[in-house]
Design an enzyme around this catalytic site. Sequence first.
Site, mmCIF file in Angstrom:
data_model
loop_
_atom_site.group_PDB
_atom_site.id
_atom_site.type_symbol
_atom_site.label_atom_id
_atom_site.label_comp_id
_atom_site.label_asym_id
_atom_site.label_seq_id
_atom_site.Cartn_x
_atom_site.Cartn_y
_atom_site.Cartn_z
ATOM 1 N N PRO A 289 16.423 51.049 -45.167
ATOM 2 C CA PRO A 289 15.490 51.977 -45.813
ATOM 3 C C PRO A 289 16.118 53.155 -46.554
ATOM 4 O O PRO A 289 15.987 54.312 -46.155
ATOM 5 C CB PRO A 289 14.631 52.459 -44.636
ATOM 6 N N CYS A 290 16.718 52.866 -47.687
ATOM 7 C CA CYS A 290 17.303 53.928 -48.506
ATOM 8 C C CYS A 290 16.231 54.857 -49.069
ATOM 9 O O CYS A 290 16.543 55.973 -49.484
ATOM 10 C CB CYS A 290 18.180 53.337 -49.609
ATOM 11 N N HIS A 291 14.966 54.426 -49.049
ATOM 12 C CA HIS A 291 13.884 55.295 -49.519
ATOM 13 C C HIS A 291 13.658 56.480 -48.582
ATOM 14 O O HIS A 291 13.018 57.450 -48.964
ATOM 15 C CB HIS A 291 12.583 54.489 -49.689
#
Length: 179
Positions: free
Chosen positions: A147-149
């Site tokens: 989850p780079c968001h």
Amino acid sequence: MNAAPLSWAVVDVVGHPFHAIWTPEDGAIRAGGFATEGDPGATSLMTRLEALDPELASRGLAASATAEGAVPDALRAYAAGDITAIDVLPVAQPETPFRGDVWRALREVPGGAAVTYTELAALAGRPSAVRAAASGCANNLVALVVPCHRIVRTDGGLGGFLFGTEIKEALLRHEGVLL
């Protein structure tokens, strides 16, 4: 013996088609990302996979999408509000030692939370490597599940996201980070 083609699915997540590609023999997601206006079929996922792992990409995609199973079921559950549903999905992507540390640290950031790029660098074991941690986010081939968001700027800004800040913001709202 030739390996089976890669499995794939498309699931609507926060109003946008999310594409996942995985190896059927182990269920590990190898690429994931959103279709965008500039890439409506998310073909850039295979292009990126070909650049990083040509042998794997040479297997091609299965003739049709997979509708049921661990990956599409978890993605649909996430889209329906179970923000932890994707946490159990296995992932695999070519990595350098530090990028691997960044991606493992990303998976430790729980849904409903966000950390800064500075905090991510510390979680990955190299607090002074903030730019390298940001680069790890930018080169993540398995968006959403890694989850780079969930990484934001120190000043509270969203920062970048390969699939656009509109989708990043929608994901953070979906997870309850933004109101």
